[in-house]
Structures are given as C-alpha cells and as structure tokens.
Scaffold this motif. Structure first.
Motif, PDB file in Angstrom:
ATOM      1  N   ARG A  97      44.545 -30.804  -7.238  1.00 18.31           N
ATOM      2  CA  ARG A  97      44.582 -29.792  -8.459  1.00 18.31           C
ATOM      3  C   ARG A  97      45.724 -30.035  -9.160  1.00 18.31           C
ATOM      4  N   LEU A 124      42.298 -23.631 -18.556  1.00 21.95           N
ATOM      5  CA  LEU A 124      41.682 -24.778 -17.936  1.00 21.95           C
ATOM      6  C   LEU A 124      42.497 -25.411 -16.803  1.00 21.95           C
ATOM      7  N   LYS A 125      41.905 -25.408 -15.797  1.00 21.79           N
ATOM      8  CA  LYS A 125      42.622 -25.725 -14.574  1.00 21.79           C
ATOM      9  C   LYS A 125      42.083 -27.008 -14.286  1.00 21.79           C
ATOM     10  N   ARG A 126      42.924 -28.059 -14.510  1.00 11.05           N
ATOM     11  CA  ARG A 126      42.480 -29.550 -14.456  1.00 11.05           C
ATOM     12  C   ARG A 126      42.370 -30.261 -12.931  1.00 11.05           C
ATOM     13  N   THR A 127      41.745 -31.212 -12.723  1.00  9.02           N
ATOM     14  CA  THR A 127      41.748 -31.903 -11.463  1.00  9.02           C
ATOM     15  C   THR A 127      41.751 -33.408 -11.831  1.00  9.02           C
ATOM     16  N   SER A 128      42.256 -34.125 -10.682  1.00 13.86           N
ATOM     17  CA  SER A 128      42.364 -35.753 -10.855  1.00 13.86           C
ATOM     18  C   SER A 128      41.656 -36.270  -9.675  1.00 13.86           C
ATOM     19  N   SER A 178      46.863 -31.769 -12.993  1.00 13.05           N
ATOM     20  CA  SER A 178      46.405 -32.363 -14.319  1.00 13.05           C
ATOM     21  C   SER A 178      46.607 -34.016 -14.372  1.00 13.05           C
ATOM     22  N   PRO A 237      36.512 -32.969 -12.199  1.00  6.94           N
ATOM     23  CA  PRO A 237      36.181 -31.560 -12.952  1.00  6.94           C
ATOM     24  C   PRO A 237      37.082 -30.397 -13.222  1.00  6.94           C
ATOM     25  N   THR A 238      36.895 -29.857 -14.305  1.00  3.83           N
ATOM     26  CA  THR A 238      37.877 -28.823 -14.555  1.00  3.83           C
ATOM     27  C   THR A 238      37.185 -27.312 -14.368  1.00  3.83           C
ATOM     28  N   LEU A 239      38.162 -26.545 -13.819  1.00  5.28           N
ATOM     29  CA  LEU A 239      37.774 -25.121 -13.321  1.00  5.28           C
ATOM     30  C   LEU A 239      38.083 -24.188 -14.553  1.00  5.28           C
ATOM     31  N   LYS A 240      37.239 -23.461 -14.917  1.00  2.73           N
ATOM     32  CA  LYS A 240      37.684 -22.597 -16.072  1.00  2.73           C
ATOM     33  C   LYS A 240      37.806 -21.220 -15.639  1.00  2.73           C
ATOM     34  N   GLU A 255      40.154 -38.214 -14.540  1.00  2.46           N
ATOM     35  CA  GLU A 255      39.907 -36.637 -14.677  1.00  2.46           C
ATOM     36  C   GLU A 255      38.741 -36.060 -14.038  1.00  2.46           C
TER      37      GLU A 255
END
Length: 112
Positions: A11, A97-101, A13, A80-83, A78
């Motif tokens: 969690r 936008l909570k981005r994951t890697s 970016s 999935p992005t949590l919105k 990248e």
C-alpha cells in the motif's frame, strides 16, 4: 542462475517505491542491503524484506552463494487502486486514490 521474489499489493504508491528500487538496481546484494538499511524512505523496509527473501530463495532453492549475488532486475508495477471519498463543502465529495504496488526482484550470480 537466477532467483525471484515478489511483493504484491503493497500500500505505497508505485512512484514512491520506484525511487527506492532505482537506488539498488544492478548493485551487489551486500551494497543493496546497506543502501536500503540507511535509506530514509517508508518503502525501503518492504523492499529490504523482499531482497532478503530473494537471497534466501537463491541460497536455499538454487544453491547459489550469497556473496556472489547482485540485483539483476527490480521493477515496480501498479496494482489495483482503492477509491475512497473525502466529504467536502456543500454536499460534494472528492475522490481519493489509494494506490498499490507490485514489486518484483531478480537476483543473479552471473554478470551480463
């Protein structure tokens, strides 16, 4: 020979993780561990754990010498992005936008 390790759904970016990944690319593992240990970034700790996992995979599964290993490849994709939504004035909502890697590291004992 090569050994791989994967870290999915972290969690942080991808842009921030790539800063750390770029510092250890093509380095010997001893230098990469020292770099990550002294780096003042939040993503340095998960990448250090991932590097240690790749080294353990190389030693235990492939019988490679840990002193001869180097970081052949490391890349960050990248996930999935949590919105999420932040309430704003007058009944509006702004999207967060909570981005994951996804991080992949490959260590090898052969220089190309």
């Amino acid at each position: 020979m090569e050994a791989k390790a994967y870290l999915n759904m972290i969690r942080i970016s991808p842009r921030k993780v790539r800063l750390v990944a770029d510092t250890i690319r093509n380095k010997p593992v001893a230098a990469a561990i020292a770099t990550l240990y002294n780096l003042d970034k939040r993503s340095a700790e998960p990448v250090l754990k991932l590097l240690n996992s790749a080294i353990a995979n190389a030693v235990n599964n492939n019988g490679m010498d840990a002193d001869k290993l180097f970081v052949k490849t490391i890349f960050v994709n990248e996930g999935p992005t949590l919105k999420r939504f932040r309430p704003r004035a007058h009944g509006r909502a702004y999207e967060i936008l909570k981005r994951t890697s996804h991080v992949t590291i490959i260590v090898s004992d052969e220089r190309i």
